[in-house]
Design a protein around this motif. Sequence first.
Motif, mmCIF file in Angstrom:
data_model
loop_
_atom_site.group_PDB
_atom_site.id
_atom_site.type_symbol
_atom_site.label_atom_id
_atom_site.label_comp_id
_atom_site.label_asym_id
_atom_site.label_seq_id
_atom_site.Cartn_x
_atom_site.Cartn_y
_atom_site.Cartn_z
ATOM 1 N N GLY A 45 0.831 -1.204 0.000
ATOM 2 C CA GLY A 45 0.000 0.000 0.000
ATOM 3 C C GLY A 45 0.857 1.242 0.000
ATOM 4 O O GLY A 45 1.872 1.316 0.680
ATOM 5 N N LEU A 46 0.439 2.240 -0.779
ATOM 6 C CA LEU A 46 1.117 3.530 -0.828
ATOM 7 C C LEU A 46 0.198 4.582 -0.243
ATOM 8 O O LEU A 46 -0.981 4.649 -0.589
ATOM 9 N N GLY A 47 0.732 5.427 0.629
ATOM 10 C CA GLY A 47 -0.053 6.489 1.248
ATOM 11 C C GLY A 47 0.149 6.496 2.744
ATOM 12 O O GLY A 47 0.599 5.510 3.330
ATOM 13 N N TYR A 48 -0.170 7.633 3.361
ATOM 14 C CA TYR A 48 -0.078 7.751 4.807
ATOM 15 C C TYR A 48 -1.215 8.636 5.307
ATOM 16 O O TYR A 48 -1.510 9.640 4.666
ATOM 17 N N PRO A 49 -1.872 8.331 6.375
ATOM 18 C CA PRO A 49 -1.617 7.255 7.323
ATOM 19 C C PRO A 49 -2.079 5.878 6.855
ATOM 20 O O PRO A 49 -1.644 4.879 7.398
ATOM 21 N N TRP A 50 -2.966 5.799 5.893
ATOM 22 C CA TRP A 50 -3.369 4.501 5.356
ATOM 23 C C TRP A 50 -2.935 4.411 3.904
ATOM 24 O O TRP A 50 -3.009 5.393 3.159
ATOM 25 N N SER A 87 -1.867 -2.806 -3.905
ATOM 26 C CA SER A 87 -1.579 -3.948 -4.766
ATOM 27 C C SER A 87 -1.685 -5.186 -3.889
ATOM 28 O O SER A 87 -1.247 -5.181 -2.737
ATOM 29 N N TYR A 88 -2.251 -6.227 -4.439
ATOM 30 C CA TYR A 88 -2.387 -7.461 -3.673
ATOM 31 C C TYR A 88 -2.225 -8.638 -4.618
ATOM 32 O O TYR A 88 -2.725 -8.616 -5.750
ATOM 33 N N GLU A 139 -0.933 -5.316 -10.329
ATOM 34 C CA GLU A 139 -2.075 -4.442 -10.619
ATOM 35 C C GLU A 139 -2.405 -3.630 -9.373
ATOM 36 O O GLU A 139 -2.423 -4.138 -8.266
ATOM 37 N N THR A 140 -2.674 -2.330 -9.561
ATOM 38 C CA THR A 140 -2.999 -1.462 -8.434
ATOM 39 C C THR A 140 -4.475 -1.091 -8.452
ATOM 40 O O THR A 140 -5.122 -1.091 -9.497
ATOM 41 N N SER A 141 -4.978 -0.794 -7.270
ATOM 42 C CA SER A 141 -6.355 -0.330 -7.149
ATOM 43 C C SER A 141 -6.399 0.777 -6.109
ATOM 44 O O SER A 141 -5.558 0.847 -5.213
ATOM 45 N N VAL A 179 -8.625 7.023 0.695
ATOM 46 C CA VAL A 179 -8.299 8.329 0.100
ATOM 47 C C VAL A 179 -8.985 9.433 0.900
ATOM 48 O O VAL A 179 -8.370 10.454 1.228
ATOM 49 N N VAL A 180 -10.252 9.233 1.229
ATOM 50 C CA VAL A 180 -11.003 10.233 2.004
ATOM 51 C C VAL A 180 -10.391 10.397 3.394
ATOM 52 O O VAL A 180 -10.183 11.528 3.867
ATOM 53 N N LEU A 181 -10.063 9.286 4.052
ATOM 54 C CA LEU A 181 -9.473 9.366 5.386
ATOM 55 C C LEU A 181 -8.098 10.032 5.355
ATOM 56 O O LEU A 181 -7.786 10.873 6.202
ATOM 57 N N ASP A 182 -7.277 9.676 4.374
ATOM 58 C CA ASP A 182 -5.968 10.319 4.240
ATOM 59 C C ASP A 182 -6.127 11.800 3.915
ATOM 60 O O ASP A 182 -5.398 12.644 4.440
ATOM 61 N N GLY A 183 -7.077 12.136 3.040
ATOM 62 C CA GLY A 183 -7.338 13.540 2.722
ATOM 63 C C GLY A 183 -7.776 14.309 3.952
ATOM 64 O O GLY A 183 -7.350 15.447 4.174
#
Length: 173
Positions: A106-111, A116-117, A137-139, A145-149
Amino acid sequence: MDHRPAGGAPPGMLSGMRLRACGLFGTASILVGALALMGSGAQTHYIAFGTALCLGGALLVWVAITSRRIGRIGWLAITALTLAGLFLSMLVVREDVCCMFGYHRGLGYPWGWLDSYATADTMAAIDAMRSDPAALETSVDWLKVVLDGLFWWHVAVLVVVPAMQVGRRFQRR
């Protein structure tokens, strides 16, 4: 000397509707942040999320109570810093190998919100996947996204609002 227009608020003060919205959103942020802190289980990303929401929410409540004004430049700066934080957080990579050869990245912070899995039959196959994650493959996980935003928005509020208040204080002198 009072510079109020007849029946109006002092110049630079929030209107009643904005004041209430700021206070309500700040209060909601404090509650969500407190829930994240209580349910954190000492996980650092939950602690960071909860702390940012509690402090940012408290600052918004302070803005509402004291009728401070953030201004257009402030809101633009908050938006720019939020987007920058959201996309720069993709430099944070989380990798997990779990449950009989499952691989999650996973890419991003905090989540991690860009995920990719993959699964494999052997640990050697998992190691091969880890060595070339671009082939997976990424999703996008839109909830994350909302929580990180939300996290990065509150961090931006914590940076911009005090800076704007200090700037205004120096302008008045």
